[in-house]
Design an enzyme around this catalytic site. Structure first.
Site, PDB file in Angstrom:
ATOM      1  N   ASP A 102       0.814  -1.214   0.000  1.00  0.00           N
ATOM      2  CA  ASP A 102       0.000   0.000   0.000  1.00  0.00           C
ATOM      3  C   ASP A 102       0.853   1.272   0.000  1.00  0.00           C
ATOM      4  O   ASP A 102       2.073   1.214  -0.153  1.00  0.00           O
ATOM      5  CB  ASP A 102      -0.963   0.002   1.193  1.00  0.00           C
ATOM      6  CG  ASP A 102      -0.246   0.248   2.511  1.00  0.00           C
ATOM      7  OD1 ASP A 102       0.938  -0.111   2.612  1.00  0.00           O
ATOM      8  OD2 ASP A 102      -0.864   0.803   3.443  1.00  0.00           O
ATOM      9  N   ASP A 118       2.110   3.342   2.177  1.00  0.00           N
ATOM     10  CA  ASP A 118       3.280   3.479   3.051  1.00  0.00           C
ATOM     11  C   ASP A 118       3.998   2.162   3.312  1.00  0.00           C
ATOM     12  O   ASP A 118       4.884   2.090   4.168  1.00  0.00           O
ATOM     13  CB  ASP A 118       2.882   4.132   4.379  1.00  0.00           C
ATOM     14  CG  ASP A 118       1.866   3.320   5.156  1.00  0.00           C
ATOM     15  OD1 ASP A 118       1.117   2.562   4.514  1.00  0.00           O
ATOM     16  OD2 ASP A 118       1.828   3.421   6.389  1.00  0.00           O
ATOM     17  N   ASP A 156       3.087  -0.840   4.539  1.00  0.00           N
ATOM     18  CA  ASP A 156       2.896  -1.770   5.651  1.00  0.00           C
ATOM     19  C   ASP A 156       1.868  -2.859   5.362  1.00  0.00           C
ATOM     20  O   ASP A 156       1.795  -3.853   6.078  1.00  0.00           O
ATOM     21  CB  ASP A 156       2.581  -1.022   6.970  1.00  0.00           C
ATOM     22  CG  ASP A 156       1.389  -0.112   6.868  1.00  0.00           C
ATOM     23  OD1 ASP A 156       0.776  -0.036   5.782  1.00  0.00           O
ATOM     24  OD2 ASP A 156       1.066   0.542   7.882  1.00  0.00           O
TER      25      ASP A 156
HETATM   26  C1  G1P Z   1      -7.810   0.221   9.347  1.00  0.00           C
HETATM   27  C2  G1P Z   1      -7.750  -1.269   9.513  1.00  0.00           C
HETATM   28  C3  G1P Z   1      -6.834  -1.615  10.660  1.00  0.00           C
HETATM   29  C4  G1P Z   1      -5.456  -1.002  10.432  1.00  0.00           C
HETATM   30  C5  G1P Z   1      -5.600   0.490  10.173  1.00  0.00           C
HETATM   31  C6  G1P Z   1      -4.265   1.130   9.795  1.00  0.00           C
HETATM   32  O1  G1P Z   1      -8.314   0.820  10.523  1.00  0.00           O
HETATM   33  O2  G1P Z   1      -9.040  -1.818   9.732  1.00  0.00           O
HETATM   34  O3  G1P Z   1      -6.754  -3.019  10.783  1.00  0.00           O
HETATM   35  O4  G1P Z   1      -4.630  -1.206  11.535  1.00  0.00           O
HETATM   36  O5  G1P Z   1      -6.516   0.717   9.115  1.00  0.00           O
HETATM   37  O6  G1P Z   1      -3.734   0.568   8.632  1.00  0.00           O
HETATM   38  P1  G1P Z   1      -9.851   1.276  10.678  1.00  0.00           P
HETATM   39  O7  G1P Z   1     -10.152   2.176   9.509  1.00  0.00           O
HETATM   40  O8  G1P Z   1     -10.667   0.019  10.577  1.00  0.00           O
HETATM   41  O9  G1P Z   1      -9.935   1.920  12.014  1.00  0.00           O
HETATM   42 ZN    ZN Z   2      -0.459   1.466   5.355  1.00  0.00          ZN
END
Ligand code: G1P
Ligand code: ZN
Length: 543
Positions: free
Chosen positions: A277, A279, A281
């Site tokens: 993605d 960044d 991760d």
């Molecule tokens: C979303 C994902 C979560 C992840 C976060 C950051 O968060 O569901 O698992 O850690 O992005 O990448 P959410 O939008 O659900 O709070």
């Molecule tokens: Zn990310």
């Protein structure tokens, strides 16, 4: 020293979410919006004088501007040294490693992860602590509190640092060192994985496509996969990070990485497809003709990690976010190791990793990682898959099927309703919460319910408690529906519904996922009255 103290007035909305402060670019461009947040952060960090701060980002629009602001403010606030990635680039896992490797005090990572970029897109600021992991809530709460009363910020009145030039420069008394963003990270990967075995596999014709989605992983993937591992040129596509990600949406899921999916399902599919993605991760892993759900990927990586040199001694434990499927739990049970269920967001894994209680962590949202850094790590997951494939001499599809035959299959899907009116979404969740006691007592849709709660996490390491982390409805047969609101969105609310059904070894593992979950989808709709309340007939994204 030309430090200036500049008067400012607070903003009310600088509360960090699941992953830092994330807003539209135009929102960040309001006068002093960035400065207020960074000063609130610095004000919340005692004992930073003379210390090292890491700064980098995913290359999205506004990255360069904010890096210069952050460097000037770091100098004025007394940091001794800043390490910044060349061109302002550091992936989130790369930054985590740099913080740990150089024993830095902390790091600022500029990213809105998988959200679109560009002048009309999103931007974000995250802070990582000295363990390399996302700031714990005690820090983010302090930053938010500070941001509401801030009256001034400090900045050095100096010209921009040349981020294109590696080496040392000075900003007032502070050293700014522009570092190669990839080199240290690549060296770390080499200690974890059997590069020789993977390189040998590429030599004998193994074909792969890695879609970097014009995001930060491009330089990392090119250097490691095509450089160190000798995959043919062109294996990594869309490898140059662009401020607007080429107009795309850098989220490696089946909607936004559809070209990769179609290729992998087509007649000329390579052996292995992957993407990361904005960044760096997150990861997407697709074998020829076989998409691997992130929940399954976590379980399979944990079960096979011992095949990689870095994990040859075995893993201490596994942690997964609550909405992630229980596939990994069965692996932990078989290995006789600890298993932890945490709230959504990588920050909750930090304590478990620091305490050595878990080695591998994962989330259903395409995040997997280990104790090598304190962030999820897209390229790490891809390299571990390659290592496992090389050592087992089996393809992705075969590995997945064998896993299900041994452990059973957790059919799993997430349905997202994006940009729902916030009030509607909050009321839906509140009404759902109010129904939970009755559901537990009476069942629902003719089914017995064994669990109906709003998840509360008790951190076994520091004893802290995090409440209201998502509504769980668990059925007697092990099926589960989870409802929660996203903490990363920038417009309205996103309602996430997570659906899971377990099919034991020997059961039918070849059903189409949505079909296998159809009865749970219907139950979710009727218990939460999604259509009636939101006016939506179907989710915006199904993953
Ligand atoms: C979303 C994902 C979560 C992840 C976060 C950051 O968060 O569901 O698992 O850690 O992005 O990448 P959410 O939008 O659900 O709070
Ligand atoms: Zn990310």
């Amino acid at each position: 020293m030309s430090v200036k103290i500049i008067a400012t007035t607070p903003y009310e909305d600088q509360k960090p979410g699941t992953s830092g402060l994330r807003k539209r670019v135009v929102h960040f461009q309001q006068p002093n919006y960035v400065e207020n947040f960074i000063q609130s952060l610095f004000d919340s960090l005692p004992e930073k004088q003379g210390k090292t701060l890491v700064i980098g980002g995913d290359g999205r629009y506004f990255n360069d501007t904010v890096i210069q602001i952050a460097i000037r403010m770091a100098a004025a606030n007394g940091f001794g040294r800043v390490l910044v990635g060349q061109g302002g680039i550091l992936s989130t896992p790369g930054a985590s490693h740099v913080i740990r490797h150089y024993g830095a005090f902390g790091g600022i990572v500029l990213s809105a992860s998988h959200n679109p970029g560009g002048p009309d897109g999103d931007f974000g600021i995250k802070y990582n602590a000295s363990n390399g992991g996302p700031a714990p809530e005690r820090i983010t709460d302090a930053v938010y509190a500070r941001s509401r009363v801030i009256t001034e910020y400090k900045s050095a009145d100096t010209p921009d640092v040349d981020l294109s030039r590696k080496g040392i420069q000075h900003v007032e008394g502070m050293i700014v060192e522009v570092i190669d963003p990839v080199a240290d990270y690549a060296a770390l990967m080499e200690t974890l994985f059997d590069f020789d075995a993977i390189a040998a596999m590429f030599k004998t014709g193994f074909r792969m496509r890695f879609d970097a989605m014009h995001a930060v992983t491009g330089p990392y993937a090119k250097a490691i996969i095509e450089g160190h591992l000798g995959a043919p040129d062109g294996t990594v596509i869309n490898a140059v990070p662009l401020p607007d990600f080429g107009g795309g949406h850098p989220d490696p899921n089946l909607v936004y990485a559809k070209d990769l999916y179609d290729l992998m399902m087509g007649p000329d599919a390579p052996d292995f497809g992957a993407a990361s993605d904005g960044d760096g991760d997150r990861n997407l892993v697709i074998g020829r003709g076989r998409f691997v759900t992130p929940s399954d990927s976590l379980a399979i990586l944990a079960a096979n990690a011992h095949l990689a040199p870095g994990y040859a001694k075995g893993i201490a434990g596994i942690a997964r976010s609550m909405p992630t499927s229980a596939a990994a739990d069965r692996v932990a049970e078989k290995l006789g190791i600890e298993m932890h269920e945490t709230p959504t967001g990588w920050k909750f894994f930090g304590n478990l990793l620091d305490a050595g209680r878990v080695t591998i962590c994962g989330e259903e949202s395409a995040g997997t990682g280990s104790d090598h850094v304190r962030e999820k790590d897209g390229l790490w997951a891809v390299l571990l898959w390659l290592n496992i494939i090389a050592r087992r001499g089996a393809g992705v599809d075969e590995i997945v099927r064998e896993h299900w035959a041994t452990y059973g299959r957790n059919y799993y899907s997430r349905h997202d309703y994006e940009e729902v009116d916030s009030e509607t979404a909050n009321r839906l969740m509140a009404d759902l919460r109010a129904k939970l006691p009755a559901l537990l007592a009476d069942g629902f849709g003719g089914r017995e319910i064994v669990l109906a709660d709003d998840f509360t996490y008790h951190d076994p390491v520091d004893g802290s408690t995090s409440a209201s982390q998502g509504v769980r409805i668990g059925f007697a047969d092990g099926s589960r529906i989870v409802f929660r609101l996203s903490g990363t969105g920038t417009v309205g609310a996103t309602l996430r519904i997570y659906l899971e059904r377990y099919e034991a070894p020997g059961g039918d593992h070849e059903r189409e996922t949505q079909e296998a979950l159809a009865d749970l989808v219907a139950l979710a709709e009727s218990v939460a009255e999604i259509g009636a309340r939101t006016g939506r007939a179907a989710p915006s994204v199904i993953t």
